[in-house]
Motif scaffolding. Structure first.
Motif, mmCIF file in Angstrom:
data_model
loop_
_atom_site.group_PDB
_atom_site.id
_atom_site.type_symbol
_atom_site.label_atom_id
_atom_site.label_comp_id
_atom_site.label_asym_id
_atom_site.label_seq_id
_atom_site.Cartn_x
_atom_site.Cartn_y
_atom_site.Cartn_z
ATOM 1 N N SER A 134 36.102 33.792 50.637
ATOM 2 C CA SER A 134 36.000 34.132 49.209
ATOM 3 C C SER A 134 36.380 35.588 48.978
ATOM 4 O O SER A 134 37.060 35.915 47.999
ATOM 5 N N ARG A 135 35.956 36.452 49.877
ATOM 6 C CA ARG A 135 36.303 37.869 49.735
ATOM 7 C C ARG A 135 37.815 38.059 49.788
ATOM 8 O O ARG A 135 38.395 38.787 48.981
ATOM 9 N N SER A 136 38.453 37.390 50.743
ATOM 10 C CA SER A 136 39.911 37.493 50.864
ATOM 11 C C SER A 136 40.606 36.988 49.616
ATOM 12 O O SER A 136 41.593 37.578 49.150
ATOM 13 N N ARG A 137 40.087 35.905 49.075
ATOM 14 C CA ARG A 137 40.695 35.342 47.857
ATOM 15 C C ARG A 137 40.561 36.324 46.693
ATOM 16 O O ARG A 137 41.508 36.543 45.936
ATOM 17 N N LEU A 138 39.397 36.917 46.570
ATOM 18 C CA LEU A 138 39.178 37.858 45.460
ATOM 19 C C LEU A 138 40.013 39.128 45.614
ATOM 20 O O LEU A 138 40.468 39.703 44.621
ATOM 21 N N GLU A 139 40.227 39.558 46.845
ATOM 22 C CA GLU A 139 40.939 40.821 47.080
ATOM 23 C C GLU A 139 42.444 40.639 47.224
ATOM 24 O O GLU A 139 43.159 41.602 47.470
ATOM 25 N N ASP A 140 42.917 39.409 47.050
ATOM 26 C CA ASP A 140 44.345 39.114 47.202
ATOM 27 C C ASP A 140 45.158 39.805 46.102
ATOM 28 O O ASP A 140 44.868 39.681 44.916
ATOM 29 N N LEU A 141 46.196 40.515 46.499
ATOM 30 C CA LEU A 141 47.018 41.266 45.538
ATOM 31 C C LEU A 141 48.303 40.544 45.148
ATOM 32 O O LEU A 141 49.053 41.034 44.301
ATOM 33 N N SER A 142 48.562 39.380 45.723
ATOM 34 C CA SER A 142 49.905 38.797 45.657
ATOM 35 C C SER A 142 50.485 38.709 44.248
ATOM 36 O O SER A 142 51.662 39.005 44.045
ATOM 37 N N ASP A 143 49.698 38.287 43.246
ATOM 38 C CA ASP A 143 50.243 38.129 41.887
ATOM 39 C C ASP A 143 50.141 39.413 41.059
ATOM 40 O O ASP A 143 50.582 39.435 39.917
ATOM 41 N N LEU A 144 49.544 40.439 41.617
ATOM 42 C CA LEU A 144 49.189 41.615 40.809
ATOM 43 C C LEU A 144 49.835 42.899 41.293
ATOM 44 O O LEU A 144 49.492 43.981 40.818
ATOM 45 N N ARG A 145 50.787 42.791 42.209
ATOM 46 C CA ARG A 145 51.340 44.005 42.832
ATOM 47 C C ARG A 145 52.078 44.910 41.855
ATOM 48 O O ARG A 145 52.254 46.088 42.128
#
Lengths: 166, 91
Positions: free
Chosen positions: B9-20
């Motif tokens: 869940s932490r990895s999912r929340l911290e994922d930057l892929s769509d927000l770079r």
């Protein structure tokens, strides 16, 4: 101008005071004013929906509670879940993006307002304050779009605790 | 504080892929809210090039859409989420 609009203007003014070295007091009050601008926007609308008696509306507005509005906002945002929480059947899905945006801003601004008003261990930077005020400005615009919807009515009734908890 | 965020869940929340285009980092922690409930605190750090000198509704709409996107990632978690923004290098 309404109180909500005046508070929003005040938040913007405070957020940009002292360009080189903003005072913490100004930044903290900017956050607080931004939150309360959205709070008053919602409770004024809620009071008008509940009674057309203008003399009664300020008293109805006074009965809204911050925590109840936050809980209602979280329920609005949770309606996109596979098993949305009560009162899911009363919402029209999908919930309007503008209403979700208002709810997002409200929940986050309320948390930030608590920190700004009570947590003196924190030091606020201008960018995070400008971000908060900008989100409140957007919430005002989005509410103007979303306010006529059925979902906005359900949100306000939930906020006023006029729907059963189930 | 009893809720523990799992690594997935932490990895999912911290994922930057769509927000770079806008975001340099997302940091997540669990803490107790003012009313004593556990909640997930998400701090989104905006790129240093992100234009945020003065308040504007246009910027606010973009920030609210970013907050909505990140909050949706926490939809299935049993605690509420609070999101705030900072600017890269000013945290």
């Amino acid at each position: 101008m309404s109180l909500a609009s005046d508070l929003l203007d005040q938040a913007s003014t405070l957020a940009t005071l002292d360009p080189m070295r903003p005072k913490q007091a100004s930044l903290r009050r900017a956050i607080s004013a931004a939150y309360y601008s959205v709070f008053h926007l919602l409770i004024d609308e809620g009071a008008r929906r509940i009674s057309t008696n203008v003399a009664l509306q300020p008293y109805i507005a006074r009965s809204f509670q911050h925590t109840a509005i936050k809980e209602a906002a979280n329920k609005v945002m949770a309606q996109s879940q596979s098993s949305p929480p009560w009162p899911g059947p009363l919402f029209t899905v999908p919930v309007e993006a503008e209403l979700i945006s208002v709810c997002n801003a409200f929940v986050d601004l309320q948390s930030l307002r608590h920190k700004a008003d009570y947590n003196t261990a924190l030091s606020f930077k201008r960018a995070e304050v400008v971000a908060a005020v900008s989100r409140a400005q957007a919430a005002h615009q989005d509410w103007a779009v979303a306010r006529a919807s059925n979902n906005a009515s359900v949100f306000l009734l939930l906020s006023a605790k006029l729907l059963p908890d189930r | 504080m009893s809720y523990k965020l799992d690594d997935e869940s932490r990895s999912r929340l911290e994922d930057l892929s769509d927000l770079r285009d806008y975001v340099s980092a997302i940091r997540v922690q669990v803490h107790a809210s003012e009313d004593g409930q556990d909640e997930i605190q998400v701090l989104i750090s905006l790129l240093s090039s992100f234009p945020i000198a003065d308040p504007s509704a246009e910027t606010g709409k973009l920030l609210n859409s970013i907050a909505t996107a990140v909050r949706q990632r926490a939809n299935d978690l049993p605690v509420s989420t609070v999101i705030s923004f900072s600017k890269e290098g000013e945290e």
